[in-house]
Design an enzyme around this catalytic site. Structure first.
Site, PDB file in Angstrom:
ATOM      1  N   VAL A  13    -110.341 -15.485 -11.257  1.00 14.90           N
ATOM      2  CA  VAL A  13    -109.042 -15.966 -11.230  1.00 14.90           C
ATOM      3  C   VAL A  13    -108.370 -15.915  -9.849  1.00 14.90           C
ATOM      4  O   VAL A  13    -108.677 -14.880  -9.440  1.00 14.90           O
ATOM      5  CB  VAL A  13    -108.048 -15.136 -12.311  1.00 14.90           C
ATOM      6  CG1 VAL A  13    -106.546 -15.735 -12.111  1.00 14.90           C
ATOM      7  CG2 VAL A  13    -108.613 -15.192 -13.745  1.00 14.90           C
TER       8      VAL A  13
ATOM      9  N   ILE B  80    -117.313   9.875 -20.382  1.00 14.59           N
ATOM     10  CA  ILE B  80    -116.788  10.931 -21.376  1.00 14.59           C
ATOM     11  C   ILE B  80    -115.745  10.386 -22.025  1.00 14.59           C
ATOM     12  O   ILE B  80    -114.878   9.672 -21.602  1.00 14.59           O
ATOM     13  CB  ILE B  80    -116.139  11.945 -20.005  1.00 14.59           C
ATOM     14  CG1 ILE B  80    -117.141  12.605 -19.391  1.00 14.59           C
ATOM     15  CG2 ILE B  80    -115.289  13.099 -20.744  1.00 14.59           C
ATOM     16  CD1 ILE B  80    -118.269  13.408 -20.204  1.00 14.59           C
TER      17      ILE B  80
ATOM     18  N   ILE C  37    -105.948   1.787 -14.403  1.00 14.42           N
ATOM     19  CA  ILE C  37    -106.740   2.247 -15.552  1.00 14.42           C
ATOM     20  C   ILE C  37    -107.972   3.180 -14.997  1.00 14.42           C
ATOM     21  O   ILE C  37    -109.056   2.742 -14.938  1.00 14.42           O
ATOM     22  CB  ILE C  37    -106.956   1.404 -16.519  1.00 14.42           C
ATOM     23  CG1 ILE C  37    -106.093   0.385 -16.986  1.00 14.42           C
ATOM     24  CG2 ILE C  37    -107.745   2.084 -17.866  1.00 14.42           C
ATOM     25  CD1 ILE C  37    -104.925   1.096 -17.657  1.00 14.42           C
TER      26      ILE C  37
ATOM     27  N   HIS D 186    -112.520  12.059 -23.124  1.00 12.97           N
ATOM     28  CA  HIS D 186    -111.765  13.388 -22.577  1.00 12.97           C
ATOM     29  C   HIS D 186    -110.785  13.584 -23.693  1.00 12.97           C
ATOM     30  O   HIS D 186    -110.301  12.860 -24.486  1.00 12.97           O
ATOM     31  CB  HIS D 186    -110.608  12.863 -21.383  1.00 12.97           C
ATOM     32  CG  HIS D 186    -111.553  12.613 -20.302  1.00 12.97           C
ATOM     33  ND1 HIS D 186    -112.066  13.787 -19.505  1.00 12.97           N
ATOM     34  CD2 HIS D 186    -111.783  11.469 -19.676  1.00 12.97           C
ATOM     35  CE1 HIS D 186    -112.511  13.235 -18.422  1.00 12.97           C
ATOM     36  NE2 HIS D 186    -112.341  12.076 -18.508  1.00 12.97           N
TER      37      HIS D 186
ATOM     38  N   LYS E  81    -110.014  15.306 -11.786  1.00 14.80           N
ATOM     39  CA  LYS E  81    -110.561  16.306 -12.624  1.00 14.80           C
ATOM     40  C   LYS E  81    -111.762  16.859 -12.187  1.00 14.80           C
ATOM     41  O   LYS E  81    -112.366  17.809 -12.719  1.00 14.80           O
ATOM     42  CB  LYS E  81    -110.952  15.731 -13.873  1.00 14.80           C
ATOM     43  CG  LYS E  81    -109.611  15.097 -14.654  1.00 14.80           C
ATOM     44  CD  LYS E  81    -109.691  14.666 -16.111  1.00 14.80           C
ATOM     45  CE  LYS E  81    -109.827  13.631 -16.459  1.00 14.80           C
ATOM     46  NZ  LYS E  81    -108.770  12.658 -16.145  1.00 14.80           N
TER      47      LYS E  81
END
Lengths: 477, 419
Positions: free
Chosen positions: A172, A47, A335, A49, A249
């Site tokens: 890493v 999506i 994130i 947003h 949401k």
């Protein structure tokens, strides 16, 4: 010595790589998997947003609105499927209109364009599949849907075309400061770089804590989804949310850019970072909740279910960390949603910050466009014929359900697909209603031939995930 | 100028082959068989076990041998075939859009079309089985292709979910190839497969069949490591406390077949909500002029012999349509009730005096019951059956002459007890 090393090949890492490739810098992205788009970027709501959810002044609000504004042009430049279908946040109790009003005001403050409150008949005329109980909705015309796979691949391909380097199967292990730059210890040796950008998704806290003064902790928040057959993609024409709750949401019902219908996600915290299983309870919750919005969901048409992990930071701040958190160390951490939407804006912001830090200037030769893999079944007859005349492999259908030709699969492999999933995410072979039942053996044959491997070496999605255990008559050996 | 053919047969498996042969033998000269795979024969090519053709040839053939007899006949009759050719679209006025490596994209106008596309397997997603999504999960038919045609082994420690015939056959096949089949789990309290397959594929190899069990979790990140099985109640809900973890590297799914009718839908053919196949009359004509259907695309069969019989009828009917045009007239409705899930055909149009074979499946197993046929409430036939099972297709032959004048509906149902 690189100028910039990016950790993580999700959509955010790839967006950063692409934006950094505008500058006269040597850029390298390190990815622990065999391909980009194998973590959070591969399993989400797909999506764009509109941007009314995040708190005004937060990084989420800023990058969401900016990213949403950038997305359409970016998708045009990179030939990524994108459709502005608009979104609705629906409430079922007139008493909840207050909350819609608050969302509207938050959206206005965040700078979201075109928001409207809809009621009764207007709402139901606009989205006839909605439950009769739907009392009102916040309509956001800038809400959109996008293909998260193609977006990530396109960003990588464009970054590569502009000189960025990508290293796969490179995990890493640690970051150390050295001579004003960084020493990056990986599973494939030690690398050095003047700056490091952490875009490691659910693992971002690990690298953050190696260099930052204040520790953070990420708890993956699992979201489970069901995907329905393409024949149901027109059941709704907007992305339909319910009122948001403390965990996010909520469960949405949305068409996808490929014409399927998607429902989900749930929100369940889990300690594991490596695995996102679906659960009976989660899928049942997703279906039950989605049915509040759209009662007539044809659940017999589910073709697959999946789960993804959101990189949720436990601090309670409910925000992204997008900044230079230590000198020369830049981060896109935590994130979670609206991460996909925000990725282009985060990429642009962090790349500019890195360039400033390194006093780099832009290249004149930067090429912002990327050509997509032709999607045969979407082309007019004459264009398809022209493609087939140039390369007869485009005439040979391999994936029946999605009508994907050998030509498209070969192009996916040329662009870096090394596994069944790599092909599937690039060109959708195996993503249709039979879920690879017919085409998997054919795709495996093509992969083996093109990669010069035995079929027995092929994996589903890299690592140790071999598709086969051997040849017949070899089992006892 | 668009390419023209009198009769296009979509699919070169057992149904398409038999349909094309019958159409040619009924006088249709211009036929084209379109097959998406490399060779004719369809799914029979991977069915290397014996047991095909008992009804048709009175001997037990392997799948490829059975197919060969029909392919030989197609060659004798010089019926043109295009393999490696995919039909992308079928329009309501019977224009086929097809693509192949050899010929590129082309459109073909067909006078009549026989739909013979077969079926596909239900994938894991259709069951919404929770868990991870590692390598090592295959539908049973895909695994059969890998083992029998490509010489590749999907795994060594195997659990099979679903006791449909392909699942049973693959339990034996994997065992013969050296794998260890730990169990076949079936969510229903009875198997959906043929009795002979349960005996020959499971019992003969001591493979446990766990009835009323299903997979409730799948474990393993990159490669499958195990599954959790649980017993289910009579609503097919897992019973808490009955879970058992079974380590395995392979899960094969044999959880149902779906007629592959996307082209039929594109052409506007009405489909049955029960079978997923077209609604047809006794000539196997769909409700769309000049489009006929047969074989597994019409409804899923157990035995290929009956597919061949049914397809031959479709071929003859297409020939008659091409020669005489469309039949118009009133129709008698056929319906299934009380344990009869559907009937094929669903309509009788009185186009022929020939006996009509009505095929159907029952909804649940029965012992000592009877198949009853009523014409508008008047009992026509009562056929006692010792055993009826959903896994075995039933058939009743109906003579149009035996229907009373003015019959509107013929009802097929199951009556229990031995009256």
């Amino acid at each position: 010595m690189y100028d910039a090393i990016i950790i993580g090949g999700g959509v955010v890492g790839c967006a950063i790589a692409r934006e950094l490739s505008r500058y006269q810098l040597s850029v390298c992205l390190l990815e622990r998997s065999e391909d980009v788009c194998t973590g959070t970027s591969k399993a989400n709501s797909a999506i764009v947003h509109a941007g009314f959810d995040a708190h005004p002044g937060s990084q989420k609000a800023r990058f969401n609105v900016e990213g949403s504004e950038m997305m359409e042009d970016l998708c045009r430049q990179l030939e990524v499927p994108y459709r502005r279908c608009g979104s609705l946040v629906v409430c079922f109790d007139p008493a909840d209109h207050e909350q819609l009003q608050q969302l509207l005001e938050r959206g206005l403050e965040n700078g979201v364009q075109g928001l409207e409150l809809l009621h009764g008949a207007v709402l139901h005329a606009m989205e006839p599949a909605l439950a009769p109980e739907a009392a009102g909705a916040l309509y956001a015309p800038t809400g959109a849907i996008v293909c998260p796979f193609t977006l990530t691949y396109a960003l990588m391909e464009n970054a590569k075309a502009n000189g960025a380097e990508f290293r796969f199967d490179t995990e890493v292990r640690s970051l150390r400061r050295k001579d004003g730059g960084f020493q990056v210890e990986t599973s494939a040796g030690i690398l050095e770089s003047r700056t490091v950008i952490n875009a490691a998704g659910v693992w971002a806290d690990v690298f953050h804590n190696q260099l930052s003064d204040y520790p953070i902790h990420i708890t993956p928040r699992r979201g489970e989804y069901c995907l329905l057959d393409r024949k149901d993609g027109t059941l709704v024409s907007h992305t339909i949310f319910q009122l948001p709750g403390p965990m996010g949401k909520g469960v949405l019902v949305t068409p996808t850019v490929h014409g399927n219908l998607l429902i989900g996600p749930t929100a369940q915290d889990q300690p594991e970072r490596d695995s996102a299983p679906t659960t009976a309870a989660g899928l049942a919750y997703a279906v039950d909740t989605a049915r509040r919005s759209v009662p007539d969901l044809p659940m017999r048409d589910v073709i697959t279910s999946f789960a993804g992990l959101r990189a949720h930071i436990d601090s309670g701040a409910e925000d992204f960390i997008v900044d230079e958190t230590a000198p020369g160390f830049f981060e896109a951490a935590g994130i979670e949603s609206p991460g996909l939407t925000s990725a282009p804006a985060i990429g642009r912001y962090l790349a500019a910050a890195v360039a400033r830090h390194l006093q780099a200037s832009e290249k004149e030769s930067f090429q912002p466009c990327r050509s997509g893999i032709p999607v045969l079944h979407q082309l007019p007859l004459e264009q398809r014929q022209a493609l087939m005349a140039a390369d007869p492999a485009y005439g040979q259908i391999i994936c029946r359900c999605e009508q994907i030709s050998e030509g498209e699969i070969l192009e996916a492999i040329r662009r870096g697909a090394r596994s069944l999933d790599g092909v599937k995410r690039r060109v959708r072979a195996g993503m249709g209603r039979c879920q690879g039942g017919f085409c998997a053996p054919r795709v495996m044959e093509i992969l083996a031939r093109e990669l010069g491997q035995e079929q027995t070496q092929l994996t589903k999605g890299g690592g140790q995930g071999r598709l086969l255990t051997g040849k017949t008559k070899e089992v006892q050996a | 100028m668009m390419r023209q053919v009198q009769l296009a047969v979509i699919g070169g498996g057992p149904a398409g082959l038999a349909a094309a042969i019958a159409a040619r033998e009924s006088g249709v000269e211009d036929i084209l068989i379109i097959e998406r795979d490399k060779e004719l024969g369809g799914i029979l090519n991977q069915c290397i076990h014996a047991g095909f053709g008992l009804h048709t040839f009175g001997e037990e053939l392997t799948g490829p041998e059975y197919a060969r007899r029909f392919i030989d006949r197609v060659e004798e009759l010089h019926i043109p075939c295009q393999t490696d050719t995919m039909v992308l679209d079928l329009s309501p006025d019977r224009v086929l859009t097809v693509t192949s490596r050899a010929r590129g994209l082309e459109q073909i106008q067909a006078g009549a079309v026989i739909l013979a596309m077969g079926c596909r397997e239900r994938p894991r997603g259709a069951l919404n089985i929770p868990g991870t999504r590692p390598a090592g999960i295959w539908s049973a038919g895909t695994a059969q292709r890998l083992v029998n045609m490509e010489g590749l082994m999907p795994g060594k420690e195997v659990v099979i979910l679903g006791s449909g015939d392909i699942g049973l056959i693959m339990a034996r096949r994997m065992t013969l190839e050296g794998a260890h089949v730990r169990a076949v789990a079936e969510v229903l309290p009875y198997s959906g497969g043929l009795k002979r397959n349960i005996v020959q594929c499971l019992e003969d190899f001591d493979i446990p069949l766990l009835l009323s069990h299903t997979v409730v979790d799948i474990h393993g990140r990159e490669r499958l490591e195990g599954v959790t099985l649980a017993q289910v109640d009579d609503q097919r809900r897992p019973i808490p406390g009955t879970e058992q973890y079974i380590p395995c590297d392979t899960l094969l799914l044999s959880v149902g077949l779906l007629p592959e009718n996307e082209l039929s839908a594109a052409a506007g053919v009405t489909l049955s909500g029960v079978t997923g196949g077209a609604v047809v009359d006794e000539t196997l004509s769909t409700d769309h002029e000049g489009i006929f259907a047969c074989g597994n695309v019409l409804h899923v069969h157990d035995l290929v012999d009956f597919v061949s019989q049914e397809a031959a009828l479709a071929g003859r009917s297409a020939a008659r349509y091409l020669q005489q045009g469309r039949h118009t007239g009133s129709a008698i409705r056929l319906e299934g009730k009380n344990g009869v899930r559907y009937t094929v055909p669903a309509l009788l149009t009185g186009q022929s005096e020939e006996p009509v074979t009505v095929r159907f499946r029952v909804a649940q197993p029965y012992r000592s019951a009877a198949i009853c046929v009523y014409a508008d409430g008047t009992l026509l036939r009562r056929i006692p059956k010792r055993i009826l099972a959903p896994g075995e297709m039933e058939q009743v032959t109906l003579r149009p002459q035996e229907l009373p004048e003015g019959t509107q509906t013929v009802t097929f149902c199951i009556e229990e007890g031995t009256k």
